[in-house]
Scaffold this motif. Structure first.
Motif, PDB file in Angstrom:
ATOM      1  N   ILE A   1      15.100 -12.321   6.438  1.00 54.52           N
ATOM      2  CA  ILE A   1      14.228 -11.303   6.813  1.00 54.52           C
ATOM      3  C   ILE A   1      12.837 -10.976   6.214  1.00 54.52           C
ATOM      4  CG2 ILE A   1      16.473  -9.727   7.243  1.00 54.52           C
ATOM      5  CD1 ILE A   1      16.193  -8.660   4.676  1.00 54.52           C
ATOM      6  N   TYR A   2      11.947 -10.212   6.736  1.00 53.97           N
ATOM      7  CA  TYR A   2      10.738 -10.182   6.164  1.00 53.97           C
ATOM      8  C   TYR A   2      10.495  -8.601   6.473  1.00 53.97           C
ATOM      9  CZ  TYR A   2       8.554 -11.157  10.747  1.00 53.97           C
ATOM     10  OH  TYR A   2       8.240 -11.307  12.249  1.00 53.97           O
ATOM     11  N   PHE A   3       9.344  -8.247   5.686  1.00 50.43           N
ATOM     12  CA  PHE A   3       8.626  -6.702   5.999  1.00 50.43           C
ATOM     13  C   PHE A   3       7.519  -6.731   5.664  1.00 50.43           C
ATOM     14  CE2 PHE A   3      10.630  -6.317   1.712  1.00 50.43           C
ATOM     15  CZ  PHE A   3      10.078  -5.540   0.918  1.00 50.43           C
ATOM     16  N   TYR A   4       6.683  -5.840   6.162  1.00 51.44           N
ATOM     17  CA  TYR A   4       5.389  -5.641   5.859  1.00 51.44           C
ATOM     18  C   TYR A   4       4.981  -4.098   6.083  1.00 51.44           C
ATOM     19  CZ  TYR A   4       5.200  -5.853  10.995  1.00 51.44           C
ATOM     20  OH  TYR A   4       5.275  -5.447  12.314  1.00 51.44           O
ATOM     21  N   SER A   5       3.944  -3.704   5.452  1.00 50.15           N
ATOM     22  CA  SER A   5       3.571  -2.282   5.443  1.00 50.15           C
ATOM     23  C   SER A   5       2.669  -2.285   6.643  1.00 50.15           C
ATOM     24  CB  SER A   5       2.588  -2.118   4.437  1.00 50.15           C
ATOM     25  OG  SER A   5       2.165  -0.633   4.432  1.00 50.15           O
ATOM     26  N   LYS A   6       2.769  -0.881   7.535  1.00 52.33           N
ATOM     27  CA  LYS A   6       1.931  -0.732   8.584  1.00 52.33           C
ATOM     28  C   LYS A   6       0.384  -0.616   8.218  1.00 52.33           C
ATOM     29  CE  LYS A   6       3.123   4.176   9.123  1.00 52.33           C
ATOM     30  NZ  LYS A   6       3.426   5.213  10.043  1.00 52.33           N
ATOM     31  N   ASN A   7       0.151  -0.363   7.052  1.00 53.86           N
ATOM     32  CA  ASN A   7      -0.944   0.067   6.328  1.00 53.86           C
ATOM     33  C   ASN A   7      -1.925  -1.109   5.771  1.00 53.86           C
ATOM     34  OD1 ASN A   7      -0.612   2.778   6.831  1.00 53.86           O
ATOM     35  ND2 ASN A   7       0.383   3.014   4.936  1.00 53.86           N
ATOM     36  N   GLY A   8      -1.447  -2.333   5.986  1.00 57.47           N
ATOM     37  CA  GLY A   8      -1.789  -3.675   5.416  1.00 57.47           C
ATOM     38  C   GLY A   8      -1.504  -4.081   4.155  1.00 57.47           C
ATOM     39  N   PHE A   9      -2.444  -4.309   3.376  1.00 57.47           N
ATOM     40  CA  PHE A   9      -2.102  -4.809   2.165  1.00 57.47           C
ATOM     41  C   PHE A   9      -1.401  -3.856   1.112  1.00 57.47           C
ATOM     42  CE2 PHE A   9      -5.143  -7.909   3.354  1.00 57.47           C
ATOM     43  CZ  PHE A   9      -4.542  -8.989   2.892  1.00 57.47           C
TER      44      PHE A   9
ATOM     45  N   TRP B   1      -9.864 -14.997  -3.203  1.00 59.89           N
ATOM     46  CA  TRP B   1     -10.741 -15.203  -2.037  1.00 59.89           C
ATOM     47  C   TRP B   1     -10.876 -14.022  -0.939  1.00 59.89           C
ATOM     48  CZ3 TRP B   1      -7.718 -20.324  -0.476  1.00 59.89           C
ATOM     49  CH2 TRP B   1      -8.070 -21.308  -1.392  1.00 59.89           C
ATOM     50  N   LEU B   2      -9.717 -13.188  -1.051  1.00 56.59           N
ATOM     51  CA  LEU B   2      -9.660 -12.116  -0.179  1.00 56.59           C
ATOM     52  C   LEU B   2      -9.913 -10.763  -1.065  1.00 56.59           C
ATOM     53  CD1 LEU B   2      -6.697 -12.904   1.954  1.00 56.59           C
ATOM     54  CD2 LEU B   2      -9.008 -13.242   2.525  1.00 56.59           C
ATOM     55  N   ASN B   3     -10.088 -10.885  -2.279  1.00 58.46           N
ATOM     56  CA  ASN B   3     -10.452  -9.834  -3.237  1.00 58.46           C
ATOM     57  C   ASN B   3      -9.366  -8.789  -2.899  1.00 58.46           C
ATOM     58  OD1 ASN B   3     -12.009  -8.190  -5.082  1.00 58.46           O
ATOM     59  ND2 ASN B   3     -13.105  -7.249  -3.404  1.00 58.46           N
ATOM     60  N   THR B   4      -8.276  -9.082  -3.147  1.00 56.92           N
ATOM     61  CA  THR B   4      -7.097  -7.985  -2.804  1.00 56.92           C
ATOM     62  C   THR B   4      -6.484  -7.778  -4.070  1.00 56.92           C
ATOM     63  OG1 THR B   4      -5.356 -10.067  -2.608  1.00 56.92           O
ATOM     64  CG2 THR B   4      -6.604  -9.042  -0.534  1.00 56.92           C
ATOM     65  N   GLU B   5      -7.085  -8.246  -5.165  1.00 62.38           N
ATOM     66  CA  GLU B   5      -6.413  -7.942  -6.565  1.00 62.38           C
ATOM     67  C   GLU B   5      -4.872  -8.670  -6.756  1.00 62.38           C
ATOM     68  OE1 GLU B   5      -6.660  -3.751  -7.060  1.00 62.38           O
ATOM     69  OE2 GLU B   5      -8.764  -3.755  -7.350  1.00 62.38           O
ATOM     70  N   ASN B   6      -3.797  -7.855  -6.706  1.00 62.59           N
ATOM     71  CA  ASN B   6      -2.571  -8.362  -6.863  1.00 62.59           C
ATOM     72  C   ASN B   6      -1.701  -7.788  -5.619  1.00 62.59           C
ATOM     73  OD1 ASN B   6      -3.052  -9.710  -9.538  1.00 62.59           O
ATOM     74  ND2 ASN B   6      -2.645  -7.656 -10.476  1.00 62.59           N
ATOM     75  N   LYS B   7      -2.466  -7.621  -4.680  1.00 58.19           N
ATOM     76  CA  LYS B   7      -1.633  -7.027  -3.514  1.00 58.19           C
ATOM     77  C   LYS B   7      -1.251  -8.292  -2.571  1.00 58.19           C
ATOM     78  CE  LYS B   7      -4.057  -2.513  -3.222  1.00 58.19           C
ATOM     79  NZ  LYS B   7      -4.543  -1.658  -2.458  1.00 58.19           N
ATOM     80  N   ILE B   8      -0.180  -7.813  -1.857  1.00 55.97           N
ATOM     81  CA  ILE B   8       0.345  -8.899  -0.761  1.00 55.97           C
ATOM     82  C   ILE B   8       0.408  -8.142   0.404  1.00 55.97           C
ATOM     83  CG2 ILE B   8       1.437 -10.512  -2.286  1.00 55.97           C
ATOM     84  CD1 ILE B   8       3.451  -7.709  -0.818  1.00 55.97           C
ATOM     85  N   ASN B   9       0.775  -8.903   1.623  1.00 55.04           N
ATOM     86  CA  ASN B   9       0.950  -8.233   2.809  1.00 55.04           C
ATOM     87  C   ASN B   9       2.040  -8.527   3.472  1.00 55.04           C
ATOM     88  OD1 ASN B   9       0.149 -10.741   3.692  1.00 55.04           O
ATOM     89  ND2 ASN B   9      -1.594 -10.000   4.743  1.00 55.04           N
ATOM     90  N   VAL B  10       3.338  -9.438   2.842  1.00 61.56           N
ATOM     91  CA  VAL B  10       4.320  -9.747   3.373  1.00 61.56           C
ATOM     92  C   VAL B  10       5.393 -10.141   2.138  1.00 61.56           C
ATOM     93  CG1 VAL B  10       5.752 -11.097   5.126  1.00 61.56           C
ATOM     94  CG2 VAL B  10       3.387 -10.709   5.599  1.00 61.56           C
TER      95      VAL B  10
END
Length: 399
Positions: A61-69, A198-207
């Protein structure tokens, strides 16, 4: 089998012409049954192989946020642990362009955690810093091997491609096979820390992908995954979307299930046509061996014993056809695995090769339906035979 029935069958099959006819009936029926089994096996094999390949890229299974990262906080981790999901991995997936000498190609760039992602998916993709792991089809298309470089263009930050793209040269650290043509052609794996930089997202993920502990059969496992999707979605709330690993191809999988039922029903016509050979054979026996049949009755063979021997003969033909059909199925399965002629175009059928996947229930269903058809059609010849009286039969045969 009693002695009278055994003697009757020996007499009916004594001459060479009857044996040749019986072999023809067995071959035709066996081939028809094998066609249905192979069709069902191919449909089930397609679904099984597709799901296995999808689980290899997505876990269970996998989940993600509807708000992005987002950050995977302790609250979400506690929910996973409460559901006995202790194997999960965070990653980033983003679209990018792979730049080749002649053309560019859209790819999915996935930044993964080397410690957890292989454990959850079973895919041995371990890109080091500055490296990338690509699929087999992509490697063939680009004609690159391990140690060579590829160039990737992606957005410089998570601001919907505002500004100039970021051009990165990556070293190919490995080539993996997912088992699905589209995945092997599009997916690329880099180190999670590289992609976050590269994406400048700090420690965030999206999945976040996870593997449940259930190790039951495939059908039961699918039910467990569906149940876990519901429970996890309920616990995480409306900010997250939870999906099973087959979600991307769910429409195709449902279509295959419907087609399997429809094709199975249509192919019953083939079995019925082949079983008409049984009627032809019993009619041939009835005409060719009518003298012997009436002699058996004159010597005291009851109508019940005659029917028992008649159906025993038909059952022997059906049993022989069942054994021969299993041989045909085994041969076709071997050809699927070894003949390059049967290699499928992956860009059309998603999978390069398929295997037969037949369960006990599939065999029982096809064999039982064919037996019912055989017994129904064989009853016709027996009824026709029983309508003739003993005296009229003897007078006809010995005049």
């Amino acid at each position: 089998m009693k002695g009278a029935e055994r003697s009757l069958i020996k007499v009916l099959l004594l001459d060479w012409s009857s044996i040749k006819f019986a072999f023809g009936v067995i071959f035709g029926m066996a081939f028809s049954i094998a066609v249905i089994l192979c069709t069902i096996g191919l449909m089930d094999g397609f679904e099984t192989t597709l799901k296995q390949a999808l689980a290899k890229t997505q876990g269970d299974i996998y989940f993600y946020s509807k708000n992005g990262f987002f950050n995977l906080n302790q609250h979400e981790k506690d929910i996973l642990n409460s559901l006995k999901i202790d194997s999960y991995s965070e990653y980033i997936e983003t679209e990018a362009f792979l730049i080749d000498e002649n053309a560019s190609q859209a790819v999915l760039l996935r930044g993964i955690n080397l410690d957890t992602y292989p454990k959850v998916t079973g895919l041995e993709a371990r890109p080091q810093l500055g490296g990338v792991v690509i699929g087999t089809e992509l490697a063939l298309k680009l004609k690159v091997s391990v140690g060579q470089d590829v160039v990737v263009a992606l957005a410089s930050g998570n601001r919907n491609f505002k500004g100039l793209p970021l051009i990165i040269r990556l070293r190919v650290d490995g080539i993996v096979e997912h088992g699905i043509y589209q995945k092997d052609l599009r997916l690329m794996y880099v180190n999670l820390s590289d992609l976050q930089t590269w994406l400048n997202t700090e420690n965030k993920i999206n999945v976040v992908t996870a593997k449940i502990q259930d190790q039951s059969t495939e059908a039961h496992h699918a039910l467990e995954v569906d149940q876990m999707v519901y429970e996890l979605g309920d616990r995480l709330g409306f900010d997250f979307r939870v999906r099973p690993f087959w979600h991307e191809f769910s429409t195709l999988i449902e279509a295959v299930k419907v087609e399997k039922i429809m094709i199975g029903l249509i192919l019953q016509v083939i079995v019925v046509v082949s079983i008409f050979n049984v009627i032809a054979f019993t009619t041939f026996i009835n005409e060719r061996k009518s003298k012997e049949l009436f002699l058996f009755r004159a010597l005291g063979l009851s109508q019940k014993r005659l029917a028992s021997g008649w159906f025993m003969l038909v059952f022997i033909l059906w049993s022989s056809a069942i054994l021969a059909s299993n041989v045909f199925v085994w041969v076709f399965d071997w050809l699927l695995a070894n003949w390059s002629f049967l290699h499928l175009p992956g860009d059309i059928y998603y999978l390069g090769r398929m295997k037969l996947n037949l369960e006990t229930g599939d065999y029982l269903l096809v064999f039982l339906v064919s037996l019912i058809w055989v017994l129904l059609l064989a009853s016709y010849s027996l009824i026709k035979l029983s309508r003739q009286s003993l005296l009229s039969g003897l007078r006809k045969e010995f005049n």
